[in-house]
Design an enzyme around this catalytic site. Structure first.
Site, short mmCIF file in Angstrom:
data_model
loop_
_atom_site.label_atom_id
_atom_site.label_comp_id
_atom_site.label_asym_id
_atom_site.label_seq_id
_atom_site.Cartn_x
_atom_site.Cartn_y
_atom_site.Cartn_z
N ARG A 99 0.85 -1.19 0.00
CA ARG A 99 0.00 0.00 0.00
C ARG A 99 0.89 1.25 0.00
O ARG A 99 1.95 1.27 0.65
CB ARG A 99 -0.87 -0.03 1.27
N THR A 366 -8.96 0.56 -10.08
CA THR A 366 -8.39 -0.59 -9.40
C THR A 366 -8.49 -1.84 -10.29
O THR A 366 -9.23 -1.85 -11.28
CB THR A 366 -9.08 -0.80 -8.02
N ASN A 386 -5.94 4.18 -7.25
CA ASN A 386 -7.18 4.79 -6.75
C ASN A 386 -8.12 5.07 -7.91
O ASN A 386 -8.50 4.16 -8.60
CB ASN A 386 -6.91 6.00 -5.87
N GLU A 405 -4.12 8.22 -4.13
CA GLU A 405 -4.53 7.40 -2.99
C GLU A 405 -4.66 8.21 -1.70
O GLU A 405 -5.31 7.76 -0.75
CB GLU A 405 -3.49 6.30 -2.81
N ASP A 408 -7.92 8.37 0.06
CA ASP A 408 -8.46 7.28 0.89
C ASP A 408 -8.29 7.58 2.38
O ASP A 408 -8.84 6.88 3.23
CB ASP A 408 -7.78 5.95 0.55
N SER A 437 -7.90 1.05 3.20
CA SER A 437 -8.31 0.58 1.87
C SER A 437 -9.52 -0.33 1.97
O SER A 437 -9.84 -0.85 3.04
CB SER A 437 -7.14 -0.20 1.26
N SER A 438 -10.18 -0.53 0.84
CA SER A 438 -11.27 -1.51 0.77
C SER A 438 -10.87 -2.72 -0.06
O SER A 438 -11.68 -3.63 -0.25
CB SER A 438 -12.51 -0.88 0.12
N GLY A 458 -13.66 0.20 -5.17
CA GLY A 458 -13.69 0.98 -3.93
C GLY A 458 -14.49 0.34 -2.83
O GLY A 458 -14.40 -0.86 -2.56
N1 GLY Z 1 -8.09 2.89 -3.56
C1 GLY Z 1 -9.18 2.06 -3.30
C2 GLY Z 1 -9.05 1.34 -2.02
O1 GLY Z 1 -7.95 1.04 -1.62
O2 GLY Z 1 -10.02 1.09 -1.36
#
Ligand code: GLY
Length: 555
Positions: A99, A366, A386, A405, A408, A437-438, A458
Protein backbone atom coordinates in the site's frame (compact mmCIF):
# COMPACT_ATOMS: atom_id res chain seq x y z
CA UNK A 1 -8.26 -20.40 21.10
CA UNK A 2 -10.22 -17.51 19.59
CA UNK A 3 -14.00 -17.49 19.85
CA UNK A 4 -14.23 -17.51 16.10
CA UNK A 5 -12.01 -20.57 15.74
CA UNK A 6 -13.73 -22.53 18.50
CA UNK A 7 -17.14 -21.76 16.94
CA UNK A 8 -15.90 -23.02 13.57
CA UNK A 9 -14.41 -26.16 15.12
CA UNK A 10 -17.71 -26.92 16.87
CA UNK A 11 -19.70 -26.48 13.68
CA UNK A 12 -17.28 -28.46 11.57
CA UNK A 13 -16.18 -31.38 13.70
CA UNK A 14 -17.35 -33.83 11.04
CA UNK A 15 -15.41 -32.04 8.35
CA UNK A 16 -12.30 -32.17 10.51
CA UNK A 17 -12.72 -35.82 11.40
CA UNK A 18 -13.09 -36.70 7.74
CA UNK A 19 -10.02 -34.68 6.86
CA UNK A 20 -7.97 -36.29 9.64
CA UNK A 21 -8.82 -39.88 8.77
CA UNK A 22 -8.15 -39.12 5.17
CA UNK A 23 -11.52 -39.93 3.59
CA UNK A 24 -11.58 -36.59 1.82
CA UNK A 25 -9.28 -36.95 -1.15
CA UNK A 26 -6.21 -34.83 -0.61
CA UNK A 27 -5.76 -32.97 -3.83
CA UNK A 28 -3.00 -34.14 -6.06
CA UNK A 29 -1.03 -31.61 -8.02
CA UNK A 30 -3.34 -30.38 -10.72
CA UNK A 31 -1.57 -30.57 -14.05
CA UNK A 32 -2.87 -27.20 -15.12
CA UNK A 33 -3.03 -23.63 -13.84
CA UNK A 34 -5.85 -21.08 -13.78
CA UNK A 35 -5.48 -17.34 -14.24
CA UNK A 36 -8.14 -14.62 -14.32
CA UNK A 37 -7.18 -10.99 -14.87
CA UNK A 38 -8.80 -7.79 -16.05
CA UNK A 39 -6.97 -7.82 -19.41
CA UNK A 40 -6.27 -10.64 -21.91
CA UNK A 41 -2.63 -9.57 -22.31
CA UNK A 42 -2.05 -9.68 -18.55
CA UNK A 43 -3.48 -13.21 -18.46
CA UNK A 44 -1.18 -14.16 -21.35
CA UNK A 45 1.81 -12.68 -19.51
CA UNK A 46 1.00 -14.92 -16.54
CA UNK A 47 0.73 -18.08 -18.65
CA UNK A 48 3.92 -17.15 -20.56
CA UNK A 49 5.84 -17.07 -17.29
CA UNK A 50 4.31 -20.33 -16.05
CA UNK A 51 5.36 -21.95 -19.34
CA UNK A 52 8.92 -20.82 -18.65
CA UNK A 53 8.92 -22.76 -15.38
CA UNK A 54 7.69 -19.99 -13.11
CA UNK A 55 5.26 -20.56 -10.26
CA UNK A 56 2.12 -18.60 -9.34
CA UNK A 57 4.27 -15.96 -7.65
CA UNK A 58 6.37 -15.36 -10.77
CA UNK A 59 3.15 -15.25 -12.77
CA UNK A 60 1.80 -12.67 -10.28
CA UNK A 61 4.86 -10.47 -10.91
CA UNK A 62 4.29 -10.79 -14.65
CA UNK A 63 0.56 -10.01 -14.37
CA UNK A 64 1.08 -7.05 -12.00
CA UNK A 65 3.70 -5.51 -14.31
CA UNK A 66 1.60 -6.23 -17.42
CA UNK A 67 -1.50 -4.61 -15.90
CA UNK A 68 0.60 -1.51 -15.21
CA UNK A 69 1.06 -1.26 -18.98
CA UNK A 70 -2.20 -2.50 -20.48
CA UNK A 71 -4.61 -1.14 -17.85
CA UNK A 72 -3.04 2.23 -16.96
CA UNK A 73 -6.51 3.45 -16.00
CA UNK A 74 -6.54 1.27 -12.92
CA UNK A 75 -3.18 0.23 -11.47
CA UNK A 76 0.50 0.73 -12.09
CA UNK A 77 4.02 1.39 -10.88
CA UNK A 78 2.79 4.71 -9.48
CA UNK A 79 0.34 2.91 -7.17
CA UNK A 80 0.13 0.03 -4.74
CA UNK A 81 -1.84 -3.04 -3.74
CA UNK A 82 -2.20 -6.17 -1.66
CA UNK A 83 -0.92 -9.59 -2.79
CA UNK A 84 -2.45 -12.45 -0.78
CA UNK A 85 -0.29 -15.57 -1.11
CA UNK A 86 -0.71 -19.27 -0.31
CA UNK A 87 2.38 -21.46 -0.75
CA UNK A 88 1.29 -25.05 -1.30
CA UNK A 89 4.36 -26.90 -0.06
CA UNK A 90 4.08 -25.67 3.54
CA UNK A 91 0.64 -23.97 3.45
CA UNK A 92 2.31 -20.68 4.41
CA UNK A 93 0.03 -17.70 3.90
CA UNK A 94 0.82 -14.02 3.96
CA UNK A 95 -0.34 -10.70 2.59
CA UNK A 96 2.25 -8.50 0.95
CA UNK A 97 1.20 -4.99 1.87
CA UNK A 98 2.41 -2.77 -0.94
CA UNK A 99 0.00 0.00 0.00
CA UNK A 100 1.19 3.54 -0.68
CA UNK A 101 2.39 5.68 2.25
CA UNK A 102 1.86 9.36 2.98
CA UNK A 103 4.98 11.45 2.27
CA UNK A 104 7.00 12.69 5.25
CA UNK A 105 5.82 16.26 4.65
CA UNK A 106 2.13 15.22 4.73
CA UNK A 107 -0.10 16.47 7.55
CA UNK A 108 -3.66 16.07 8.75
CA UNK A 109 -5.25 19.16 7.26
CA UNK A 110 -3.19 19.41 4.08
CA UNK A 111 -6.25 19.14 1.84
CA UNK A 112 -8.51 21.68 3.54
CA UNK A 113 -8.01 24.04 0.60
CA UNK A 114 -6.34 21.70 -1.92
CA UNK A 115 -7.41 18.72 -4.02
CA UNK A 116 -6.81 15.21 -2.75
CA UNK A 117 -8.08 13.87 -6.06
CA UNK A 118 -6.12 15.55 -8.82
CA UNK A 119 -2.50 16.51 -9.30
CA UNK A 120 0.79 15.45 -7.76
CA UNK A 121 -0.15 16.56 -4.25
CA UNK A 122 -2.77 13.79 -4.16
CA UNK A 123 -0.11 11.12 -4.77
CA UNK A 124 1.26 8.96 -1.99
CA UNK A 125 4.59 7.08 -2.15
CA UNK A 126 4.08 4.06 -4.44
CA UNK A 127 4.40 0.50 -3.15
CA UNK A 128 3.89 -1.56 -6.29
CA UNK A 129 7.54 -1.60 -7.48
CA UNK A 130 8.80 -2.69 -4.03
CA UNK A 131 6.08 -5.33 -3.79
CA UNK A 132 6.80 -7.03 -7.11
CA UNK A 133 10.53 -7.06 -6.41
CA UNK A 134 9.84 -8.63 -3.00
CA UNK A 135 7.43 -11.15 -4.50
CA UNK A 136 9.95 -12.23 -7.13
CA UNK A 137 12.91 -12.52 -4.80
CA UNK A 138 11.15 -14.16 -1.84
CA UNK A 139 8.55 -16.41 -3.48
CA UNK A 140 9.30 -16.65 -7.20
CA UNK A 141 11.53 -19.10 -8.97
CA UNK A 142 12.53 -17.03 -12.00
CA UNK A 143 14.65 -13.89 -12.16
CA UNK A 144 12.66 -10.67 -11.92
CA UNK A 145 13.98 -9.73 -15.38
CA UNK A 146 12.25 -12.70 -16.93
CA UNK A 147 8.92 -12.11 -15.19
CA UNK A 148 8.83 -8.42 -16.11
CA UNK A 149 9.82 -9.08 -19.74
CA UNK A 150 6.25 -9.42 -21.13
CA UNK A 151 5.30 -6.04 -19.61
CA UNK A 152 8.36 -4.38 -21.13
CA UNK A 153 7.44 -5.87 -24.50
CA UNK A 154 3.84 -4.59 -24.25
CA UNK A 155 5.08 -1.12 -23.30
CA UNK A 156 7.69 -0.82 -26.05
CA UNK A 157 5.90 -2.60 -28.90
CA UNK A 158 2.48 -1.29 -27.92
CA UNK A 159 -0.88 -2.96 -27.56
CA UNK A 160 -4.32 -2.50 -29.07
CA UNK A 161 -6.60 -0.41 -26.89
CA UNK A 162 -10.18 -1.55 -26.27
CA UNK A 163 -13.56 0.07 -25.59
CA UNK A 164 -13.06 0.35 -21.85
CA UNK A 165 -9.77 2.24 -22.18
CA UNK A 166 -11.30 4.69 -24.67
CA UNK A 167 -14.45 5.16 -22.56
CA UNK A 168 -12.50 5.88 -19.36
CA UNK A 169 -10.08 8.14 -21.22
CA UNK A 170 -13.03 10.09 -22.62
CA UNK A 171 -14.41 10.58 -19.10
CA UNK A 172 -11.12 12.03 -17.89
CA UNK A 173 -9.74 13.63 -21.05
CA UNK A 174 -10.39 17.23 -19.94
CA UNK A 175 -8.12 16.76 -16.94
CA UNK A 176 -5.56 14.64 -18.77
CA UNK A 177 -5.24 17.37 -21.43
CA UNK A 178 -3.93 19.73 -18.75
CA UNK A 179 -0.90 17.52 -18.06
CA UNK A 180 1.41 17.52 -21.13
CA UNK A 181 3.19 14.27 -20.12
CA UNK A 182 -0.11 12.40 -19.71
CA UNK A 183 -1.60 13.94 -22.86
CA UNK A 184 1.45 12.99 -24.94
CA UNK A 185 1.01 9.33 -23.96
CA UNK A 186 -2.75 8.86 -23.89
CA UNK A 187 -4.05 11.40 -26.45
CA UNK A 188 -3.18 11.93 -30.11
CA UNK A 189 -2.46 15.66 -30.50
CA UNK A 190 -5.08 16.35 -27.87
CA UNK A 191 -7.67 14.08 -29.51
CA UNK A 192 -9.07 10.84 -28.12
CA UNK A 193 -7.58 7.73 -29.73
CA UNK A 194 -10.04 5.30 -31.28
CA UNK A 195 -10.66 1.74 -30.21
CA UNK A 196 -8.22 -0.53 -32.02
CA UNK A 197 -5.36 1.96 -32.12
CA UNK A 198 -1.96 1.04 -30.70
CA UNK A 199 -0.71 2.53 -27.43
CA UNK A 200 3.09 2.51 -27.03
CA UNK A 201 4.70 3.63 -23.76
CA UNK A 202 8.47 3.81 -24.38
CA UNK A 203 9.20 5.76 -21.17
CA UNK A 204 7.31 3.22 -19.08
CA UNK A 205 9.27 0.45 -20.85
CA UNK A 206 12.51 2.17 -19.75
CA UNK A 207 11.31 2.49 -16.16
CA UNK A 208 10.30 -1.19 -16.09
CA UNK A 209 13.73 -2.07 -17.51
CA UNK A 210 15.40 -0.14 -14.66
CA UNK A 211 13.42 -2.22 -12.15
CA UNK A 212 14.28 -5.41 -14.08
CA UNK A 213 17.99 -4.47 -13.97
CA UNK A 214 18.31 -3.02 -10.49
CA UNK A 215 15.35 -4.30 -8.49
CA UNK A 216 13.93 -1.89 -5.92
CA UNK A 217 16.80 0.58 -6.44
CA UNK A 218 15.76 0.87 -10.09
CA UNK A 219 12.68 2.79 -8.95
CA UNK A 220 13.38 4.23 -5.51
CA UNK A 221 16.95 5.38 -6.20
CA UNK A 222 19.03 6.68 -9.08
CA UNK A 223 17.70 8.27 -12.25
CA UNK A 224 14.09 7.18 -12.00
CA UNK A 225 13.86 8.41 -8.40
CA UNK A 226 15.38 11.76 -9.35
CA UNK A 227 12.93 12.21 -12.22
CA UNK A 228 10.04 11.28 -9.92
CA UNK A 229 10.99 13.73 -7.20
CA UNK A 230 11.78 16.60 -9.59
CA UNK A 231 8.63 15.92 -11.59
CA UNK A 232 6.32 15.58 -8.58
CA UNK A 233 7.69 18.73 -6.95
CA UNK A 234 7.41 20.74 -10.19
CA UNK A 235 3.73 19.73 -10.26
CA UNK A 236 3.12 20.91 -6.68
CA UNK A 237 3.80 17.63 -4.85
CA UNK A 238 5.91 17.09 -1.74
CA UNK A 239 7.91 13.89 -2.33
CA UNK A 240 11.56 13.73 -1.26
CA UNK A 241 14.34 11.18 -1.79
CA UNK A 242 13.94 10.24 1.86
CA UNK A 243 10.33 9.22 1.19
CA UNK A 244 11.50 6.88 -1.56
CA UNK A 245 14.43 5.57 0.56
CA UNK A 246 12.08 4.84 3.46
CA UNK A 247 9.41 2.93 1.51
CA UNK A 248 9.14 -0.70 2.70
CA UNK A 249 6.53 -3.32 2.00
CA UNK A 250 5.21 -5.18 5.05
CA UNK A 251 4.20 -8.83 5.19
CA UNK A 252 1.03 -9.10 7.25
CA UNK A 253 -0.90 -12.05 8.65
CA UNK A 254 -4.18 -12.30 6.75
CA UNK A 255 -7.54 -12.05 8.51
CA UNK A 256 -9.16 -15.46 8.96
CA UNK A 257 -12.88 -15.93 9.44
CA UNK A 258 -15.25 -18.86 9.19
CA UNK A 259 -18.73 -19.16 7.73
CA UNK A 260 -20.52 -22.54 7.77
CA UNK A 261 -17.81 -24.96 6.55
CA UNK A 262 -15.85 -22.23 4.76
CA UNK A 263 -12.54 -20.84 5.86
CA UNK A 264 -12.17 -17.28 4.56
CA UNK A 265 -8.65 -15.88 4.24
CA UNK A 266 -8.66 -12.20 3.44
CA UNK A 267 -6.88 -8.87 3.58
CA UNK A 268 -5.56 -7.43 6.84
CA UNK A 269 -5.27 -3.77 7.80
CA UNK A 270 -4.60 -1.33 6.22
CA UNK A 271 -7.36 -2.96 4.21
CA UNK A 272 -10.70 -2.93 5.93
CA UNK A 273 -11.81 -5.85 3.74
CA UNK A 274 -10.99 -8.91 5.88
CA UNK A 275 -12.41 -7.37 9.06
CA UNK A 276 -15.59 -6.21 7.33
CA UNK A 277 -16.13 -9.65 5.80
CA UNK A 278 -15.56 -11.38 9.14
CA UNK A 279 -18.00 -9.09 10.95
CA UNK A 280 -20.70 -9.49 8.32
CA UNK A 281 -20.27 -13.27 8.10
CA UNK A 282 -20.27 -13.60 11.90
CA UNK A 283 -23.54 -11.68 12.09
CA UNK A 284 -25.09 -13.75 9.29
CA UNK A 285 -23.86 -17.10 10.67
CA UNK A 286 -26.77 -17.25 13.13
CA UNK A 287 -29.38 -17.19 10.35
CA UNK A 288 -30.35 -19.87 7.87
CA UNK A 289 -30.29 -17.66 4.79
CA UNK A 290 -31.42 -20.52 2.54
CA UNK A 291 -34.74 -20.68 4.36
CA UNK A 292 -35.49 -16.98 3.77
CA UNK A 293 -37.07 -15.27 0.79
CA UNK A 294 -35.07 -12.77 -1.27
CA UNK A 295 -36.39 -9.74 0.61
CA UNK A 296 -35.66 -11.16 4.07
CA UNK A 297 -32.24 -12.29 2.93
CA UNK A 298 -31.35 -8.95 1.34
CA UNK A 299 -32.63 -7.13 4.41
CA UNK A 300 -30.44 -9.19 6.76
CA UNK A 301 -27.35 -8.87 4.58
CA UNK A 302 -27.87 -5.10 4.38
CA UNK A 303 -28.33 -4.81 8.15
CA UNK A 304 -25.08 -6.76 8.66
CA UNK A 305 -23.25 -4.57 6.10
CA UNK A 306 -24.57 -1.42 7.80
CA UNK A 307 -23.22 -2.44 11.22
CA UNK A 308 -19.83 -3.61 9.96
CA UNK A 309 -19.32 -0.44 7.91
CA UNK A 310 -20.20 1.67 10.95
CA UNK A 311 -17.23 0.01 12.68
CA UNK A 312 -15.01 0.59 9.66
CA UNK A 313 -15.77 4.28 9.87
CA UNK A 314 -15.31 4.49 13.62
CA UNK A 315 -12.32 2.31 14.30
CA UNK A 316 -10.21 1.32 11.31
CA UNK A 317 -6.93 2.80 10.14
CA UNK A 318 -3.28 1.83 9.66
CA UNK A 319 -2.46 -0.56 12.53
CA UNK A 320 1.18 0.65 12.49
CA UNK A 321 -0.18 4.01 13.72
CA UNK A 322 -3.43 3.35 15.56
CA UNK A 323 -4.73 0.45 17.58
CA UNK A 324 -8.07 -0.67 16.17
CA UNK A 325 -9.91 -3.21 18.37
CA UNK A 326 -9.47 -5.99 15.81
CA UNK A 327 -9.95 -9.03 18.10
CA UNK A 328 -13.15 -7.56 19.46
CA UNK A 329 -14.50 -6.80 15.98
CA UNK A 330 -13.70 -10.36 14.87
CA UNK A 331 -15.28 -12.08 17.85
CA UNK A 332 -18.56 -13.99 17.70
CA UNK A 333 -19.73 -12.37 20.94
CA UNK A 334 -19.36 -8.97 19.37
CA UNK A 335 -21.37 -10.13 16.33
CA UNK A 336 -24.04 -11.51 18.67
CA UNK A 337 -24.26 -8.08 20.30
CA UNK A 338 -24.70 -6.41 16.92
CA UNK A 339 -27.41 -8.92 16.01
CA UNK A 340 -29.56 -7.92 18.96
CA UNK A 341 -30.51 -4.67 17.24
CA UNK A 342 -31.52 -6.39 13.97
CA UNK A 343 -35.27 -6.72 13.39
CA UNK A 344 -36.69 -8.76 10.53
CA UNK A 345 -39.54 -6.30 10.00
CA UNK A 346 -37.68 -3.01 10.01
CA UNK A 347 -34.43 -1.43 8.81
CA UNK A 348 -32.47 0.41 11.48
CA UNK A 349 -31.61 3.91 10.20
CA UNK A 350 -27.83 4.45 10.28
CA UNK A 351 -28.46 7.60 12.36
CA UNK A 352 -29.75 5.32 15.12
CA UNK A 353 -26.42 3.51 15.36
CA UNK A 354 -23.84 5.02 17.70
CA UNK A 355 -21.00 6.94 16.19
CA UNK A 356 -20.64 9.67 13.64
CA UNK A 357 -17.94 8.22 11.42
CA UNK A 358 -18.01 9.18 7.83
CA UNK A 359 -17.43 6.67 5.04
CA UNK A 360 -15.80 6.95 1.67
CA UNK A 361 -16.68 5.19 -1.66
CA UNK A 362 -14.93 4.88 -5.07
CA UNK A 363 -15.20 4.35 -8.84
CA UNK A 364 -14.45 1.97 -11.68
CA UNK A 365 -10.80 1.96 -10.86
CA UNK A 366 -8.39 -0.59 -9.40
CA UNK A 367 -7.72 -4.08 -10.75
CA UNK A 368 -7.75 -7.62 -9.45
CA UNK A 369 -6.27 -10.92 -10.59
CA UNK A 370 -6.45 -14.50 -9.28
CA UNK A 371 -4.05 -17.39 -9.91
CA UNK A 372 -3.75 -21.05 -8.92
CA UNK A 373 -0.73 -22.83 -10.39
CA UNK A 374 -0.17 -26.54 -11.01
CA UNK A 375 1.41 -26.98 -7.55
CA UNK A 376 -1.55 -25.44 -5.74
CA UNK A 377 0.17 -22.10 -5.02
CA UNK A 378 -2.33 -19.27 -5.01
CA UNK A 379 -2.28 -15.52 -5.45
CA UNK A 380 -5.18 -13.09 -5.07
CA UNK A 381 -4.01 -9.56 -5.72
CA UNK A 382 -5.88 -6.27 -5.83
CA UNK A 383 -3.91 -3.31 -7.19
CA UNK A 384 -4.77 0.34 -7.49
CA UNK A 385 -3.83 3.87 -8.36
CA UNK A 386 -7.18 4.79 -6.75
CA UNK A 387 -9.49 6.57 -9.21
CA UNK A 388 -9.46 6.20 -12.98
CA UNK A 389 -6.02 7.37 -14.13
CA UNK A 390 -5.20 8.11 -10.46
CA UNK A 391 -4.10 11.71 -9.99
CA UNK A 392 -4.41 12.08 -13.77
CA UNK A 393 -0.83 13.26 -14.09
CA UNK A 394 2.21 11.46 -15.47
CA UNK A 395 5.74 12.23 -14.34
CA UNK A 396 7.67 13.41 -17.39
CA UNK A 397 10.10 10.88 -18.92
CA UNK A 398 9.01 8.01 -16.63
CA UNK A 399 5.67 6.93 -18.12
CA UNK A 400 4.36 6.67 -14.56
CA UNK A 401 0.76 7.65 -13.81
CA UNK A 402 0.64 8.93 -10.23
CA UNK A 403 -1.91 7.55 -7.77
CA UNK A 404 -4.39 9.78 -5.93
CA UNK A 405 -4.53 7.40 -2.99
CA UNK A 406 -4.22 10.25 -0.43
CA UNK A 407 -7.98 10.64 -0.88
CA UNK A 408 -8.46 7.28 0.89
CA UNK A 409 -7.47 9.06 4.11
CA UNK A 410 -10.07 11.06 5.98
CA UNK A 411 -9.08 14.45 4.60
CA UNK A 412 -11.97 16.38 6.18
CA UNK A 413 -13.35 14.87 9.38
CA UNK A 414 -17.10 14.41 9.09
CA UNK A 415 -17.14 14.65 5.30
CA UNK A 416 -17.35 11.79 2.83
CA UNK A 417 -14.48 11.09 0.44
CA UNK A 418 -14.69 10.31 -3.27
CA UNK A 419 -16.35 6.95 -2.55
CA UNK A 420 -18.88 8.58 -0.25
CA UNK A 421 -17.07 6.87 2.63
CA UNK A 422 -16.80 8.50 5.99
CA UNK A 423 -14.10 7.76 8.52
CA UNK A 424 -12.72 8.71 11.87
CA UNK A 425 -9.50 9.88 13.44
CA UNK A 426 -7.98 6.39 13.01
CA UNK A 427 -7.70 7.18 9.30
CA UNK A 428 -6.49 10.79 9.34
CA UNK A 429 -3.25 11.71 7.58
CA UNK A 430 0.17 11.37 9.21
CA UNK A 431 3.65 11.15 7.67
CA UNK A 432 4.44 7.60 6.45
CA UNK A 433 0.97 6.33 7.38
CA UNK A 434 -0.92 4.00 5.04
CA UNK A 435 -4.45 5.06 4.09
CA UNK A 436 -7.33 2.68 4.87
CA UNK A 437 -8.31 0.58 1.87
CA UNK A 438 -11.27 -1.51 0.77
CA UNK A 439 -9.25 -3.85 -1.45
CA UNK A 440 -10.16 -7.40 -0.48
CA UNK A 441 -8.18 -10.17 -2.18
CA UNK A 442 -9.65 -13.38 -0.72
CA UNK A 443 -9.25 -17.16 -0.57
CA UNK A 444 -12.15 -19.49 0.27
CA UNK A 445 -11.77 -23.11 1.26
CA UNK A 446 -14.14 -25.87 2.28
CA UNK A 447 -13.67 -29.63 2.22
CA UNK A 448 -13.57 -29.92 -1.55
CA UNK A 449 -13.25 -26.44 -3.03
CA UNK A 450 -10.71 -23.65 -3.04
CA UNK A 451 -11.72 -20.26 -4.37
CA UNK A 452 -9.45 -17.31 -5.17
CA UNK A 453 -11.19 -14.03 -5.91
CA UNK A 454 -11.32 -10.27 -5.79
CA UNK A 455 -12.63 -7.23 -7.60
CA UNK A 456 -12.10 -3.49 -7.97
CA UNK A 457 -14.60 -0.74 -7.16
CA UNK A 458 -13.69 0.98 -3.93
CA UNK A 459 -16.03 0.68 -1.00
CA UNK A 460 -18.29 -1.72 -2.95
CA UNK A 461 -15.52 -4.34 -3.07
CA UNK A 462 -16.30 -6.08 0.21
CA UNK A 463 -20.00 -6.38 -0.59
CA UNK A 464 -19.22 -8.02 -3.92
CA UNK A 465 -16.89 -10.52 -2.21
CA UNK A 466 -19.52 -11.19 0.44
CA UNK A 467 -22.19 -12.01 -2.16
CA UNK A 468 -19.70 -14.31 -3.90
CA UNK A 469 -18.94 -16.09 -0.60
CA UNK A 470 -22.64 -16.71 -0.01
CA UNK A 471 -22.87 -18.07 -3.57
CA UNK A 472 -19.80 -20.29 -2.97
CA UNK A 473 -21.50 -21.56 0.21
CA UNK A 474 -24.42 -22.69 -1.96
CA UNK A 475 -22.09 -24.72 -4.18
CA UNK A 476 -21.80 -22.34 -7.13
CA UNK A 477 -18.71 -21.82 -9.29
CA UNK A 478 -16.68 -18.74 -10.32
CA UNK A 479 -18.79 -18.33 -13.42
CA UNK A 480 -21.75 -17.64 -11.12
CA UNK A 481 -19.87 -15.46 -8.57
CA UNK A 482 -18.73 -13.00 -11.23
CA UNK A 483 -22.20 -12.65 -12.75
CA UNK A 484 -24.23 -12.11 -9.57
CA UNK A 485 -26.27 -8.94 -9.48
CA UNK A 486 -24.88 -6.67 -6.78
CA UNK A 487 -26.04 -4.46 -3.93
CA UNK A 488 -24.17 -2.63 -1.22
CA UNK A 489 -24.72 -0.72 2.01
CA UNK A 490 -21.91 1.20 3.69
CA UNK A 491 -23.66 2.76 6.71
CA UNK A 492 -23.41 6.24 5.25
CA UNK A 493 -25.01 7.27 3.01
CA UNK A 494 -27.92 5.30 4.47
CA UNK A 495 -29.02 3.63 1.25
CA UNK A 496 -28.81 0.34 -0.59
CA UNK A 497 -26.74 1.05 -3.69
CA UNK A 498 -27.59 -1.43 -6.42
CA UNK A 499 -27.16 -2.30 -10.06
CA UNK A 500 -30.06 -1.50 -12.42
CA UNK A 501 -31.11 -5.17 -12.56
CA UNK A 502 -30.48 -6.21 -8.94
CA UNK A 503 -34.12 -6.03 -7.81
CA UNK A 504 -37.52 -6.25 -9.45
CA UNK A 505 -39.94 -3.34 -8.96
CA UNK A 506 -41.90 -5.46 -6.46
CA UNK A 507 -38.74 -6.29 -4.52
CA UNK A 508 -37.80 -2.62 -4.38
CA UNK A 509 -41.23 -1.78 -2.98
CA UNK A 510 -40.90 -4.54 -0.37
CA UNK A 511 -37.48 -3.28 0.71
CA UNK A 512 -38.80 0.28 0.94
CA UNK A 513 -41.65 -0.94 3.15
CA UNK A 514 -39.02 -2.27 5.56
CA UNK A 515 -37.57 1.25 5.73
CA UNK A 516 -34.67 0.90 3.28
CA UNK A 517 -33.75 3.65 0.87
CA UNK A 518 -32.58 2.44 -2.51
CA UNK A 519 -30.24 4.03 -5.00
CA UNK A 520 -29.79 2.66 -8.48
CA UNK A 521 -26.17 3.21 -9.44
CA UNK A 522 -27.32 3.39 -13.05
CA UNK A 523 -24.80 0.89 -14.35
CA UNK A 524 -23.36 -2.50 -13.49
CA UNK A 525 -20.23 -2.27 -11.36
CA UNK A 526 -17.17 -4.29 -10.36
CA UNK A 527 -14.80 -6.43 -12.40
CA UNK A 528 -14.38 -9.67 -10.47
CA UNK A 529 -11.66 -12.15 -11.46
CA UNK A 530 -11.97 -15.58 -9.87
CA UNK A 531 -10.53 -19.09 -10.05
CA UNK A 532 -11.44 -22.31 -8.28
CA UNK A 533 -9.84 -25.70 -7.63
CA UNK A 534 -11.95 -28.76 -6.92
CA UNK A 535 -9.69 -30.79 -4.67
CA UNK A 536 -11.13 -34.26 -5.27
CA UNK A 537 -10.85 -34.09 -9.07
CA UNK A 538 -8.10 -31.46 -9.44
CA UNK A 539 -10.44 -29.66 -11.83
CA UNK A 540 -9.76 -25.96 -12.25
CA UNK A 541 -12.29 -23.29 -13.17
CA UNK A 542 -11.76 -19.62 -13.98
CA UNK A 543 -14.07 -16.71 -14.72
CA UNK A 544 -13.81 -13.04 -15.55
CA UNK A 545 -16.59 -10.58 -14.80
CA UNK A 546 -18.83 -10.05 -17.86
CA UNK A 547 -18.90 -6.34 -16.92
CA UNK A 548 -15.24 -5.91 -17.87
CA UNK A 549 -12.86 -6.90 -20.66
CA UNK A 550 -10.93 -9.42 -18.58
CA UNK A 551 -9.89 -12.88 -19.66
CA UNK A 552 -9.58 -16.09 -17.70
CA UNK A 553 -8.33 -19.49 -18.71
CA UNK A 554 -7.20 -22.89 -17.50
CA UNK A 555 -4.14 -24.34 -19.25
N1 GLY B 1 -8.09 2.89 -3.56
C1 GLY B 1 -9.18 2.06 -3.30
C2 GLY B 1 -9.05 1.34 -2.02
O1 GLY B 1 -7.95 1.04 -1.62
O2 GLY B 1 -10.02 1.09 -1.36
Amino acid sequence: MSNTLSHWLKKNSLVLLVAIIGVTPTYANNSKAAIATAHPLATEAGFEILAKGGNAFDAAVAVSAALAVVEPTSSGLGGGGFWLLHRAKDKFETMIDGREKAPLAAFKDMYLDKSSLEGALSAAIPGMPAAIVHLASNYGRLPLKESIAPAIRYASEGFVIGDRHVRLLKEKSDVIKKNPAAASIFLNNGQLPTKGSILKQPDLAKTLQQIANHGKAGFYQGNVAKKLIDGVRQMGGIWTQQDLDNYQIVERTPIYSYYKDIKVTSAALPSSGGILLAEILNILSAYDLSSLNRIQRTHLIVEAMRRAHRDRALYLGDSDFVNPPVSRLLSLDYAAGLRTSIRMDKALPSDALDGNGTMQTKGADTSHFSIIDNEGNRVAATLSINYIFGAKVVVKDTGIVLNNEMDDFVTHLGEANGYGLVGGVANTIAPEKRMLSSMTPTFLENTDHIGVLGTPDGSRITSMILLAILDFSEGHSPDSWVKLTRFHHQYRPDEILHEPNSFSETEKEELKKLGHKLKNRGYRYGNMQAVELIKSTSELKAASDPRGEGFSDVR
